[in-house]
Motif scaffolding. Structure first.
Motif, PDB file in Angstrom:
ATOM      1  N   UNK A   1       0.818  -1.209   0.000  1.00  0.00           N
ATOM      2  CA  UNK A   1       0.000   0.000   0.000  1.00  0.00           C
ATOM      3  C   UNK A   1       0.851   1.258   0.000  1.00  0.00           C
ATOM      4  N   UNK A   2       2.031   1.214   0.619  1.00  0.00           N
ATOM      5  CA  UNK A   2       2.887   2.396   0.660  1.00  0.00           C
ATOM      6  C   UNK A   2       3.799   2.491  -0.572  1.00  0.00           C
ATOM      7  N   UNK A   3       3.919   1.414  -1.338  1.00  0.00           N
ATOM      8  CA  UNK A   3       4.790   1.412  -2.511  1.00  0.00           C
ATOM      9  C   UNK A   3       4.052   1.827  -3.775  1.00  0.00           C
ATOM     10  N   UNK A   4       2.809   1.381  -3.928  1.00  0.00           N
ATOM     11  CA  UNK A   4       2.060   1.615  -5.158  1.00  0.00           C
ATOM     12  C   UNK A   4       1.935   3.094  -5.522  1.00  0.00           C
ATOM     13  N   UNK A   5       1.567   3.981  -4.594  1.00  0.00           N
ATOM     14  CA  UNK A   5       1.419   5.386  -4.996  1.00  0.00           C
ATOM     15  C   UNK A   5       2.733   6.021  -5.432  1.00  0.00           C
ATOM     16  N   UNK A   6       3.847   5.574  -4.853  1.00  0.00           N
ATOM     17  CA  UNK A   6       5.143   6.135  -5.218  1.00  0.00           C
ATOM     18  C   UNK A   6       5.547   5.661  -6.614  1.00  0.00           C
ATOM     19  N   UNK A   7       5.272   4.409  -6.907  1.00  0.00           N
ATOM     20  CA  UNK A   7       5.543   3.900  -8.248  1.00  0.00           C
ATOM     21  C   UNK A   7       4.714   4.659  -9.277  1.00  0.00           C
ATOM     22  N   UNK A   8       3.456   4.917  -8.944  1.00  0.00           N
ATOM     23  CA  UNK A   8       2.584   5.646  -9.867  1.00  0.00           C
ATOM     24  C   UNK A   8       3.086   7.064 -10.102  1.00  0.00           C
ATOM     25  N   UNK A   9       3.493   7.748  -9.035  1.00  0.00           N
ATOM     26  CA  UNK A   9       4.014   9.107  -9.187  1.00  0.00           C
ATOM     27  C   UNK A   9       5.246   9.131 -10.078  1.00  0.00           C
ATOM     28  N   UNK A  10       6.147   8.186  -9.865  1.00  0.00           N
ATOM     29  CA  UNK A  10       7.363   8.141 -10.675  1.00  0.00           C
ATOM     30  C   UNK A  10       7.035   7.868 -12.145  1.00  0.00           C
ATOM     31  N   UNK A  11       6.129   6.912 -12.389  1.00  0.00           N
ATOM     32  CA  UNK A  11       5.743   6.588 -13.761  1.00  0.00           C
ATOM     33  C   UNK A  11       5.097   7.786 -14.446  1.00  0.00           C
ATOM     34  N   UNK A  12       4.206   8.467 -13.743  1.00  0.00           N
ATOM     35  CA  UNK A  12       3.504   9.606 -14.334  1.00  0.00           C
ATOM     36  C   UNK A  12       4.452  10.736 -14.683  1.00  0.00           C
ATOM     37  N   UNK A  13       5.385  11.029 -13.782  1.00  0.00           N
ATOM     38  CA  UNK A  13       6.307  12.124 -14.066  1.00  0.00           C
ATOM     39  C   UNK A  13       7.210  11.789 -15.241  1.00  0.00           C
ATOM     40  N   UNK A  14       7.621  10.547 -15.336  1.00  0.00           N
ATOM     41  CA  UNK A  14       8.434  10.140 -16.468  1.00  0.00           C
ATOM     42  C   UNK A  14       7.635  10.249 -17.768  1.00  0.00           C
ATOM     43  N   UNK A  15       6.408   9.755 -17.742  1.00  0.00           N
ATOM     44  CA  UNK A  15       5.596   9.758 -18.968  1.00  0.00           C
ATOM     45  C   UNK A  15       5.219  11.168 -19.422  1.00  0.00           C
ATOM     46  N   UNK A  16       5.030  12.064 -18.442  1.00  0.00           N
ATOM     47  CA  UNK A  16       4.574  13.418 -18.771  1.00  0.00           C
ATOM     48  C   UNK A  16       5.720  14.429 -18.796  1.00  0.00           C
ATOM     49  N   UNK A  17       6.940  13.952 -18.622  1.00  0.00           N
ATOM     50  CA  UNK A  17       8.126  14.828 -18.599  1.00  0.00           C
ATOM     51  C   UNK A  17       7.947  15.949 -17.584  1.00  0.00           C
ATOM     52  N   UNK A  18       7.433  15.599 -16.409  1.00  0.00           N
ATOM     53  CA  UNK A  18       7.121  16.623 -15.413  1.00  0.00           C
ATOM     54  C   UNK A  18       8.228  16.714 -14.348  1.00  0.00           C
TER      55      UNK A  18
END
Length: 251
Positions: free
Chosen positions: A234-251
């Motif tokens: 539960x504590x890992x999933x949101x961090x993985x999602x944040x990292x993936x999103x920033x990479x995909x959106x060049x943010x």
């Protein structure tokens, strides 16, 4: 001359914006003066970055410091930087306190704009928060923002029931529910929302998402997404999602 980008992150501090209205700075906060003088061993001539928490920074040269006060003067003002181009609002399930705090800290480092603690159906009664715990969470977020070179203090909201959190997320350009049962990968969903500038991320508790909550979320327009074939904590999933999103959106 030093600027906000060359001064170590250990010398970045969020302060009351009122302190930065003048070019002559006087700091009488006991904890901050102690940290400068006793922990960091700063002295006259050293420089720090003071941030107003809303995106502005001031480079301050210390003129004098004793046990009770520090005096300095502003030598430069600038935009603080350090913020992603996309605003990420993380609706994070209330889980065990130590795990929640770890996820909160790392989410701030990864660029979350706001963290909303959410009571899911499978959150445990012991996971609830009181005012003291909420103040501690905000302190953790502030310290993580200082350490990671951010220019704004992410807000930690008052804990909300799941239904209220859903209602609050309707303004987002994209709202996603992290769900190991989802058939679509996050990569597929985000590829069709490349221009999104506000993203809401719902991440569930250790016991998983209740079927009624899943149905309610989909009814509110959330898109259920998978992060891959492995089951994350539960504590890992949101961090993985944040990292993936920033990479995909060049943010």
């Amino acid at each position: 001359m030093d600027d906000a980008t060359t001064i170590p992150n250990t010398r970045r501090f969020f302060v009351d914006p009122a302190w930065l209205r003048s070019d002559q700075i006087e700091i009488d906060d006991p904890a901050l003066v102690h940290q400068w003088g006793r922990v960091l061993r700063l002295s006259a001539g050293d420089r720090v970055v003071l941030l107003d928490g809303h995106g502005l920074a001031a480079v301050v040269e210390i003129a004098a410091i004793d046990r009770k006060r520090a005096h300095g003067h502003v030598i430069a003002r600038c935009q603080a930087g350090g913020e992603p181009a996309v605003a990420f609002d993380l609706y994070l399930a209330l889980i065990r306190p130590e795990r929640f705090e770890w996820a909160l800290q790392k989410a701030v480092e990864l660029g979350a704009r706001r963290i909303v603690p959410v009571a899911f159906a499978r959150s445990l009664p012991s996971d609830r928060a009181d005012e003291r715990r909420l103040a501690r969470w905000q302190r953790i977020a502030t310290e993580a923002a200082e350490q990671s070179g951010r220019g704004r203090i992410p807000a930690v909201a008052v804990p909300q029931p799941f239904a209220a959190a859903l209602a609050a997320s309707v303004t987002a350009d994209l709202a996603i529910l992290l769900d190991e049962q989802a058939s679509r990968h996050l990569r597929e969903v985000v590829s069709t929302h490349a221009t999104a500038r506000q993203i809401a991320i719902f991440s569930g508790p250790e016991g998983g998402i209740d079927p009624a909550e899943r149905e309610m979320a989909l009814g509110h327009g959330l898109q259920a997404v998978s992060l891959g074939p492995r089951i994350l904590r539960a504590e890992t999933a949101p961090l993985a999602a944040l990292a993936m999103l920033q990479y995909a959106l060049h943010s």
